[in-house]
Design a protein around this motif. Structure first.
Motif, short mmCIF file in Angstrom:
data_model
loop_
_atom_site.label_atom_id
_atom_site.label_comp_id
_atom_site.label_asym_id
_atom_site.label_seq_id
_atom_site.Cartn_x
_atom_site.Cartn_y
_atom_site.Cartn_z
N ASP A 1 -1.27 3.45 2.11
CA ASP A 1 -0.88 3.25 3.50
C ASP A 1 0.14 4.35 3.84
N VAL A 2 -0.31 5.59 3.73
CA VAL A 2 0.52 6.78 3.91
C VAL A 2 0.06 7.46 5.18
N LYS A 3 0.95 7.54 6.18
CA LYS A 3 0.54 8.05 7.49
C LYS A 3 1.66 8.88 8.11
N GLN A 4 1.23 9.79 8.97
CA GLN A 4 2.21 10.58 9.71
C GLN A 4 2.65 9.80 10.94
N VAL A 5 3.88 10.07 11.36
CA VAL A 5 4.46 9.38 12.51
C VAL A 5 4.39 10.30 13.73
N ASP A 6 4.02 9.76 14.84
CA ASP A 6 4.07 10.46 16.11
C ASP A 6 5.12 9.77 16.97
N TRP A 7 6.30 10.40 17.08
CA TRP A 7 7.39 9.76 17.79
C TRP A 7 7.12 9.68 19.29
N ARG A 8 6.36 10.64 19.84
CA ARG A 8 6.09 10.60 21.28
C ARG A 8 5.22 9.41 21.65
N ASP A 9 4.12 9.25 20.92
CA ASP A 9 3.21 8.14 21.20
C ASP A 9 3.64 6.86 20.50
N LYS A 10 4.64 6.97 19.61
CA LYS A 10 5.12 5.82 18.83
C LYS A 10 3.99 5.16 18.06
N THR A 11 3.25 6.01 17.34
CA THR A 11 2.16 5.50 16.51
C THR A 11 2.55 5.58 15.05
N ASN A 12 2.01 4.67 14.26
CA ASN A 12 2.24 4.58 12.81
C ASN A 12 3.69 4.34 12.45
N ILE A 13 4.46 3.79 13.35
CA ILE A 13 5.88 3.53 13.08
C ILE A 13 6.04 2.12 12.53
N ILE A 14 6.75 2.00 11.43
CA ILE A 14 7.13 0.68 10.94
C ILE A 14 8.63 0.71 10.64
N LYS A 15 9.28 -0.41 10.83
CA LYS A 15 10.71 -0.50 10.60
C LYS A 15 11.02 -0.54 9.10
N MET A 16 12.26 -0.24 8.75
CA MET A 16 12.61 -0.15 7.33
C MET A 16 12.40 -1.47 6.62
N GLU A 17 12.77 -2.57 7.25
CA GLU A 17 12.59 -3.84 6.58
C GLU A 17 11.12 -4.14 6.31
N ASP A 18 10.23 -3.54 7.11
CA ASP A 18 8.80 -3.73 6.87
C ASP A 18 8.30 -2.89 5.72
N HIS A 19 9.01 -1.81 5.37
CA HIS A 19 8.67 -1.08 4.14
C HIS A 19 8.79 -2.00 2.93
N CYS A 20 9.75 -2.92 2.99
CA CYS A 20 9.99 -3.81 1.86
C CYS A 20 8.86 -4.82 1.66
N LYS A 21 7.92 -4.88 2.59
CA LYS A 21 6.79 -5.80 2.44
C LYS A 21 5.71 -5.22 1.54
N TYR A 22 5.90 -4.00 1.09
CA TYR A 22 4.93 -3.34 0.21
C TYR A 22 5.47 -3.32 -1.22
N MET A 23 4.56 -3.36 -2.19
CA MET A 23 4.96 -3.28 -3.59
C MET A 23 5.48 -1.89 -3.96
N PHE A 24 4.95 -0.86 -3.28
CA PHE A 24 5.28 0.51 -3.63
C PHE A 24 5.73 1.28 -2.38
N ILE A 25 6.83 2.03 -2.53
CA ILE A 25 7.35 2.83 -1.44
C ILE A 25 7.47 4.27 -1.92
N ALA A 26 6.83 5.21 -1.23
CA ALA A 26 6.89 6.62 -1.61
C ALA A 26 8.17 7.26 -1.08
N HIS A 27 8.70 8.17 -1.88
CA HIS A 27 9.89 8.91 -1.48
C HIS A 27 9.62 10.40 -1.64
#
Length: 482
Positions: free
Chosen positions: A295-321
């Motif tokens: 679930d690796v995606k680029q963010v488009d800040w203008r259209d506000k697409t593919n944006i998830i909040k930080m606390e929602d990152h914690c809903k995944y088993m794995f977080i890429a850095h």
């Protein structure tokens, strides 16, 4: 944009001119392709374009390996007895995480391995002639830098050169952290007077020669003369459209919203702009493309697409850095106004607040707590992959098949970082270790009064913090320092 044409260059005008025109057209086309690859935030660009991209600020040929797993496996009881045989005190997360007043023995026994970099820098300067006022006078203060000193346990600001509000906020955050560590120090009366220069820029080479004794947020392995300090986010990361607050407050929010391991998505999550460090980010995008666990995606800040909040990152088993990160979206969805990470990524500590497995490529830049990263063994607290993510599947898929092993790594991440080495207690202990180790190689006195200007050399931190914003720009109390 119209490419230059060679149609008017006929062979009869000379083969050499025709060849030069061909080379010029080819070079111009190549520059356009690279420009497109570097600046594009499209989800997909041709792999050939990716290969042509320069490594830029996040070079893919070097990395730093941390060898400090023994720091995590030491017996705390044994350490306490070595440092103070009569003491039975030991660190307890619930009781001590916010305790900024631990004494030196308690700091050393609570956070083994945290003070590796001040010890390293002290040894470096011991072998390079130690430090004196002349060393600081030789440093030209650029935008993003400040000069200050500690005298009788009080913090004074000599010069500050923020460029814009972002710099001003970061300089204030660093000074606030230093002041907090000083006033809470039970050994404040024995604090040696020191003077220092620090930078809030991402890279050492952006502002100064790496041979200078500047305090910085991150360094590469070859930048041995600088001293590492905790980054500004531990004090607070507040921007007009993204009010995160102090780091420990963010952690409390995450703890309240985190979910049990069994309920987390069995996927790797990452959001960001590919144009920030495109070589690294596009490698991650390609390595996870079309994978069921990706679930690796680029963010488009203008259209506000593919944006998830930080606390929602914690809903995944794995977080890429990934190094060079733009800050992740946290609790509000507005975009940041500027790029904030062209070398290290200040967002790692926020990811480490989740009870998830951090997946990071081999890191090139070192922050003050990176020595505690353990990629293998019983204390493994993250998964390390190659900088081109070529082994991402090989590292991730066995853990997806064995979620118990993945949960062990996630738990180690929480126990190591969220519940110990990234607490407010650990941060203030680190600052005092930095003061102490720096002071051991500081060879000069620190005068608080300027005979030449017949006034104090510095402005007390308490007064500096009350200045209106414009007064903090190009601030100096001693023009001879510039």
């Amino acid at each position: 944009m119209t490419l230059p044409s060679c149609s008017h260059w006929r062979p009869r005008r000379g083969v050499l001119l025709y060849f030069l025109c061909f080379i010029a057209t080819l070079s111009f086309s190549l520059i356009l392709v690279i420009w497109y690859g570097v600046n594009s935030d499209r989800d997909y660009i041709h792999p050939l374009v990716t290969q042509l991209l320069p490594a830029g600020h996040c070079a893919c040929q070097t990395s730093t390996t941390f060898e400090c797993s023994s720091c995590l496996s030491c017996s705390q009881t044994r350490l306490i007895k070595q440092l103070n045989p009569s003491s039975s005190w030991r660190f307890e997360y619930v009781r001590d995480a916010r305790n900024e007043g631990l004494d030196r023995t308690q700091c050393d026994s609570s956070f083994p391995g945290l003070f590796e970099d001040p010890v390293r820098a002290e040894k470096y300067w011991e072998s390079h002639g130690r430090l004196a006022m002349e060393d600081l006078d030789a440093i030209r203060l650029e935008y993003g830098m400040a000069r200050a000193f500690i005298y009788n346990g009080e913090l004074y600001v000599v010069s500050a050169f923020p460029k814009g509000e972002d710099h001003r906020r970061k300089i204030l955050a660093v000074l606030g952290s230093i002041h907090r560590a000083l006033v809470a120090d039970p050994d404040r009366g024995s604090q040696r007077d020191i003077e220092f220069v620090f930078s809030v820029e991402d890279k050492v080479e952006d502002v100064t020669n790496p041979d200078n004794p500047v305090w910085v947020f991150a360094r590469s392995a070859v930048e041995e003369a600088v001293w590492l300090m905790p980054d500004f986010g531990f004090w607070a990361w507040d921007r007009p459209q993204n009010m995160l607050g102090p780091y420990d407050q963010v952690v409390e929010r995450i703890k309240r919203l985190d979910i049990p391991w069994s309920e987390k998505k069995r996927q790797l999550v990452w959001r960001g702009k590919p144009s920030f460090a495109p070589k690294l980010r596009r490698a991650l995008l390609e390595a996870s493309r079309d994978k069921p666990w990706g679930d690796v995606k680029q963010v488009d800040w203008r259209d506000k697409t593919n944006i998830i909040k930080m606390e929602d990152h914690c809903k995944y088993m794995f977080i890429a850095h990934v190094e060079g990160n733009d800050p992740p979206p946290f609790f509000r969805l507005e975009p940041l106004l500027i790029e904030t990470g062209r070398s290290y990524s200040a967002s790692l500590k926020y990811r480490q607040a989740c009870n998830s497995v951090i997946v990071a490529h081999k890191l090139q830049y070192i922050q003050h707590h990176h020595y505690l990263l353990s990629p293998s063994g019983p204390n493994q607290n993250y998964v390390e992959v190659e900088r081109d993510f070529s082994d991402l599947s090989d590292k991730l898929e066995p853990l997806l098949a064995d979620p118990d092993s993945a949960e062990r790594i996630a738990n180690n991440n929480v126990k190591t970082f969220r519940e110990r080495y990234l607490t407010k207690a650990a941060e203030t202990c680190y600052w005092r270790s930095l003061f102490n180790r720096y002071g051991r190689v500081w060879n000069s006195t620190v005068p608080v009064w300027s005979e030449e200007y017949q006034r104090e050399r510095g402005l007390r931190y308490e007064s500096f913090a009350l200045l209106e914003s414009p007064a903090m720009f190009d601030f100096t109390t001693n023009t001879s320092l510039n």
